[in-house]
Design a protein around this motif. Structure first.
Motif, PDB file in Angstrom:
ATOM      1  N   ARG A   1       0.547  12.356  -8.351  1.00 22.70           N
ATOM      2  CA  ARG A   1      -0.506  12.553  -9.181  1.00 22.70           C
ATOM      3  C   ARG A   1      -1.281  13.192  -8.324  1.00 22.70           C
ATOM      4  N   GLY A   2      -1.241  13.949  -7.027  1.00 23.33           N
ATOM      5  CA  GLY A   2      -1.699  15.210  -6.462  1.00 23.33           C
ATOM      6  C   GLY A   2      -2.965  14.493  -5.814  1.00 23.33           C
ATOM      7  N   SER A   3      -3.165  13.284  -5.145  1.00 24.85           N
ATOM      8  CA  SER A   3      -3.751  12.740  -5.019  1.00 24.85           C
ATOM      9  C   SER A   3      -3.600  13.687  -3.089  1.00 24.85           C
ATOM     10  N   ASP A   4      -4.436  12.924  -2.259  1.00 17.96           N
ATOM     11  CA  ASP A   4      -4.030  13.688  -0.472  1.00 17.96           C
ATOM     12  C   ASP A   4      -4.283  11.950  -0.105  1.00 17.96           C
ATOM     13  N   GLY A   5      -3.713  12.169   1.058  1.00 20.02           N
ATOM     14  CA  GLY A   5      -3.101  11.067   1.911  1.00 20.02           C
ATOM     15  C   GLY A   5      -4.369   9.682   2.417  1.00 20.02           C
ATOM     16  N   ALA A   6      -5.960  10.588   2.179  1.00 20.17           N
ATOM     17  CA  ALA A   6      -6.577   9.496   2.452  1.00 20.17           C
ATOM     18  C   ALA A   6      -7.260   8.827   1.529  1.00 20.17           C
TER      19      ALA A   6
ATOM     20  N   ILE B   1      -7.381   0.016  -4.524  1.00 22.66           N
ATOM     21  CA  ILE B   1      -8.178   0.087  -5.400  1.00 22.66           C
ATOM     22  C   ILE B   1      -7.509  -1.296  -6.470  1.00 22.66           C
ATOM     23  N   SER B   2      -5.954  -0.204  -6.452  1.00 24.84           N
ATOM     24  CA  SER B   2      -5.236  -0.412  -7.608  1.00 24.84           C
ATOM     25  C   SER B   2      -4.904  -2.352  -7.514  1.00 24.84           C
ATOM     26  N   LEU B   3      -4.323  -2.221  -5.942  1.00 30.67           N
ATOM     27  CA  LEU B   3      -3.615  -3.250  -5.584  1.00 30.67           C
ATOM     28  C   LEU B   3      -4.996  -4.343  -5.909  1.00 30.67           C
ATOM     29  N   ALA B   4      -6.194  -4.469  -6.279  1.00 27.98           N
ATOM     30  CA  ALA B   4      -7.044  -5.427  -5.621  1.00 27.98           C
ATOM     31  C   ALA B   4      -7.304  -5.619  -7.513  1.00 27.98           C
ATOM     32  N   VAL B   5      -7.285  -4.418  -7.897  1.00 25.58           N
ATOM     33  CA  VAL B   5      -7.494  -4.305  -9.542  1.00 25.58           C
ATOM     34  C   VAL B   5      -6.155  -5.641 -10.282  1.00 25.58           C
ATOM     35  N   ALA B   6      -5.387  -5.436 -10.039  1.00 22.97           N
ATOM     36  CA  ALA B   6      -4.076  -6.134  -9.768  1.00 22.97           C
ATOM     37  C   ALA B   6      -4.070  -7.083  -9.887  1.00 22.97           C
ATOM     38  N   ARG B   7      -4.312  -8.022  -8.779  1.00 19.87           N
ATOM     39  CA  ARG B   7      -4.014  -9.135  -8.492  1.00 19.87           C
ATOM     40  C   ARG B   7      -5.364  -9.317  -9.158  1.00 19.87           C
ATOM     41  N   GLY B   8      -6.284  -9.119  -9.989  1.00 18.15           N
ATOM     42  CA  GLY B   8      -7.708  -9.990 -10.252  1.00 18.15           C
ATOM     43  C   GLY B   8      -7.482  -9.775 -11.396  1.00 18.15           C
ATOM     44  N   LEU B   9      -6.234  -9.001 -12.042  1.00 19.01           N
ATOM     45  CA  LEU B   9      -5.714  -9.165 -13.282  1.00 19.01           C
ATOM     46  C   LEU B   9      -4.843 -10.195 -13.743  1.00 19.01           C
ATOM     47  N   LEU B  10      -4.425 -10.221 -12.915  1.00 17.09           N
ATOM     48  CA  LEU B  10      -3.172 -11.521 -12.128  1.00 17.09           C
ATOM     49  C   LEU B  10      -4.411 -13.075 -12.446  1.00 17.09           C
ATOM     50  N   LEU B  11      -5.507 -13.034 -11.731  1.00 17.67           N
ATOM     51  CA  LEU B  11      -6.389 -14.341 -11.592  1.00 17.67           C
ATOM     52  C   LEU B  11      -6.584 -14.504 -12.766  1.00 17.67           C
ATOM     53  N   ASP B  12      -6.642 -13.305 -13.585  1.00 17.76           N
ATOM     54  CA  ASP B  12      -7.913 -13.586 -15.009  1.00 17.76           C
ATOM     55  C   ASP B  12      -6.750 -14.213 -15.778  1.00 17.76           C
ATOM     56  N   LEU B  13      -5.262 -13.365 -15.821  1.00 13.12           N
ATOM     57  CA  LEU B  13      -4.483 -14.789 -16.449  1.00 13.12           C
ATOM     58  C   LEU B  13      -4.492 -15.651 -16.383  1.00 13.12           C
TER      59      LEU B  13
ATOM     60  N   ALA C   1      -5.385   8.591  -0.797  1.00 10.15           N
ATOM     61  CA  ALA C   1      -3.807   8.037  -1.768  1.00 10.15           C
ATOM     62  C   ALA C   1      -4.927   6.823  -1.162  1.00 10.15           C
ATOM     63  N   ALA C   2      -4.769   6.727  -0.161  1.00  3.52           N
ATOM     64  CA  ALA C   2      -5.039   4.955   0.282  1.00  3.52           C
ATOM     65  C   ALA C   2      -6.063   4.245  -0.021  1.00  3.52           C
ATOM     66  N   VAL C   3      -7.074   4.572  -0.396  1.00  2.00           N
ATOM     67  CA  VAL C   3      -8.352   4.301  -1.032  1.00  2.00           C
ATOM     68  C   VAL C   3      -8.140   3.403  -2.829  1.00  2.00           C
ATOM     69  N   GLN C   4      -7.384   4.251  -3.542  1.00  2.00           N
ATOM     70  CA  GLN C   4      -6.276   4.554  -4.708  1.00  2.00           C
ATOM     71  C   GLN C   4      -5.809   3.223  -4.613  1.00  2.00           C
ATOM     72  N   ALA C   5      -4.604   3.172  -3.959  1.00  2.00           N
ATOM     73  CA  ALA C   5      -3.984   2.312  -3.693  1.00  2.00           C
ATOM     74  C   ALA C   5      -4.812   0.863  -3.611  1.00  2.00           C
TER      75      ALA C   5
ATOM     76  N   LEU D   1       0.644  -1.045   0.118  1.00  2.00           N
ATOM     77  CA  LEU D   1       0.086   0.087  -0.067  1.00  2.00           C
ATOM     78  C   LEU D   1       0.777   1.250   0.192  1.00  2.00           C
ATOM     79  N   GLU D   2       2.080   1.294   0.496  1.00  2.00           N
ATOM     80  CA  GLU D   2       2.757   2.322   1.149  1.00  2.00           C
ATOM     81  C   GLU D   2       3.374   3.039  -0.843  1.00  2.00           C
ATOM     82  N   PRO D   3       3.654   2.342  -1.603  1.00  2.00           N
ATOM     83  CA  PRO D   3       4.448   2.276  -2.716  1.00  2.00           C
ATOM     84  C   PRO D   3       3.551   3.175  -3.107  1.00  2.00           C
TER      85      PRO D   3
END
Length: 190
Positions: A141-146, A154-166, A148-152, A131-133
């Motif tokens: 990109r200009g997101s505030d801390g809270a 979501i992005s991790l979940a999407v990446a893991r989901g795409l790996l599962l899809d692959l 950015a935490a949510v976006q991080a 989550l930190e990186p």
């Protein structure tokens, strides 16, 4: 270089050897004895270092994840690099590794969810350290801390989901297109 050799302790050397072995041969149903012979060590030493086959496989997942996080951190340190191109390159490396290690990753993630002793450490290492990186990307990109935490997360979940899809579909082009969209719309530099 230490007395343990160029890769650190005996445990680390054996772990790195196991990772290289699995990268070349896949995980499969290799036994501890077969792996020990391939690595030039003994079954007893593998058990000493890792406790069990499951303990070894958990250590492999943990090490591969740590290597991928280090690669991401390296990418983030170089602020001169085109972030979209760098993230696409990073995705390619991660998704290529997933072909070998992904089934093991998802299996052991299930073991961690079930609280199995050999995988409980993965509860700490498979989400939070990422989550930190990822937050840093969004903060740049200009997101505030809270936000950015949510976006991080979501992005991790999407990446893991795409790996599962692959792994399930084998649709490399479709998965890469989806990640490309995420990179272009959410992760790349403004």
């Amino acid at each position: 270089m230490t007395a343990a050799g160029p890769h650190g302790s005996g445990r680390e050397r054996v772990l790195r050897g196991a990772i290289e072995y699995f990268a070349a041969h896949g995980i499969g149903d290799v036994s501890m004895r077969g792996l020990a012979a391939a690595l030039g060590t003994s079954h007893r030493m593998l058990n000493h270092y890792f406790g069990s086959r499951e303990g070894l496989l958990t250590a492999v997942v943990d090490a591969v994840e740590a290597d991928q996080r280090e690669l991401l951190s390296t990418l983030l340190r170089d602020r001169e690099t085109d972030s979209r191109a760098a993230l696409r390159h990073y995705w390619r490396q991660v998704s290529d590794a997933a072909v070998t290690y992904g089934p093991l990753f998802f299996e052991l993630s299930g073991h961690a969810m079930q609280g199995r002793a050999h995988a409980v450490s993965l509860r700490e290492s498979l989400i939070q350290p990422w989550l930190e990186p990822l937050e840093l990307i969004f903060q740049r990109r200009g997101s505030d801390g809270a936000q950015a935490a949510v976006q991080a997360r979501i992005s991790l979940a999407v990446a893991r989901g795409l790996l599962l899809d692959l792994l399930l579909s084998g649709d490399r082009a479709g998965v890469d297109a989806a990640m490309g969209h995420l990179i272009d719309t959410e992760l790349g530099a403004r």
